[in-house]
Write an enzyme that holds these catalytic residues in place. Structure first.
Site, PDB file in Angstrom:
ATOM      1  N   TYR A 281       2.242  -1.399   2.777  1.00 55.57           N
ATOM      2  CA  TYR A 281       3.309  -0.408   2.716  1.00 55.57           C
ATOM      3  C   TYR A 281       3.860  -0.181   4.128  1.00 55.57           C
ATOM      4  O   TYR A 281       3.229  -0.522   5.116  1.00 55.57           O
ATOM      5  CB  TYR A 281       2.815   0.910   2.102  1.00 55.57           C
ATOM      6  CG  TYR A 281       1.739   1.579   2.907  1.00 55.57           C
ATOM      7  CD1 TYR A 281       2.054   2.545   3.861  1.00 55.57           C
ATOM      8  CD2 TYR A 281       0.405   1.225   2.745  1.00 55.57           C
ATOM      9  CE1 TYR A 281       1.065   3.137   4.622  1.00 55.57           C
ATOM     10  CE2 TYR A 281      -0.592   1.815   3.501  1.00 55.57           C
ATOM     11  CZ  TYR A 281      -0.254   2.778   4.433  1.00 55.57           C
ATOM     12  OH  TYR A 281      -1.235   3.362   5.195  1.00 55.57           O
TER      13      TYR A 281
ATOM     14  N   LYS B 112      15.309  -7.747   2.264  1.00 48.89           N
ATOM     15  CA  LYS B 112      14.536  -8.700   3.066  1.00 48.89           C
ATOM     16  C   LYS B 112      14.922  -8.596   4.534  1.00 48.89           C
ATOM     17  O   LYS B 112      16.095  -8.515   4.885  1.00 48.89           O
ATOM     18  CB  LYS B 112      14.790 -10.125   2.574  1.00 48.89           C
ATOM     19  CG  LYS B 112      14.081 -11.191   3.377  1.00 48.89           C
ATOM     20  CD  LYS B 112      14.066 -12.553   2.697  1.00 48.89           C
ATOM     21  CE  LYS B 112      15.418 -13.150   2.520  1.00 48.89           C
ATOM     22  NZ  LYS B 112      15.349 -14.565   2.104  1.00 48.89           N
TER      23      LYS B 112
ATOM     24  N   SER C 214      -1.151  -0.946   6.735  1.00 52.43           N
ATOM     25  CA  SER C 214       0.305  -0.935   6.696  1.00 52.43           C
ATOM     26  C   SER C 214       0.996  -1.844   7.713  1.00 52.43           C
ATOM     27  O   SER C 214       0.355  -2.551   8.471  1.00 52.43           O
ATOM     28  CB  SER C 214       0.833   0.486   6.871  1.00 52.43           C
ATOM     29  OG  SER C 214       0.613   0.925   8.192  1.00 52.43           O
TER      30      SER C 214
END
Length: 116
Positions: free
Chosen positions: A58, A9, A25
């Site tokens: 992504y 994270k 993305s």
């Protein structure tokens, strides 16, 4: 059996750019990727603290040391520069592996720079 668990994270990064005309993305400073154990191309969840939006996309590697956090393509409609976001990745592992696994969390400082 496999379970999906929290792996990495980047907590409370600040969006530096939203580029609607780029092909999908999130672009993330390479320093932040390395420190958080997130790979280029990895699927991530983005949580926007400012408006409650959640999305998945992504990762694209951004320029090292730039502090760049840029949502691209359709995701750019879910954020504004200056929004505070959390970037989360998950991994599949066995329950036994999950009990021993230690996730990585980083807390970028001002301008999305790494702090000690």
């Amino acid at each position: 059996m496999w379970i999906q668990v929290f792996k990495s994270k980047i907590h409370r990064a600040v969006v530096t750019e939203a580029n609607l005309n780029y092909v999908g993305s999130i672009t993330i400073d390479e320093d932040l990727l390395e420190a958080s154990n997130i790979q280029e191309g990895e699927r991530v969840q983005i949580v926007n603290n400012n408006n409650g939006e959640r999305l998945e996309t992504y990762v694209i590697k951004g320029e090292r040391g730039s502090g760049s956090i840029c949502l691209n393509g359709a995701a750019a409609r879910k954020v504004q520069p200056g929004d505070v976001i959390i970037i989360i990745s998950y991994a599949y592992m066995t329950p036994e592996e999950a009990r021993e696994f230690k996730p990585t969390t980083i807390f970028p400082g001002p301008n999305n720079k790494l702090t000690d």
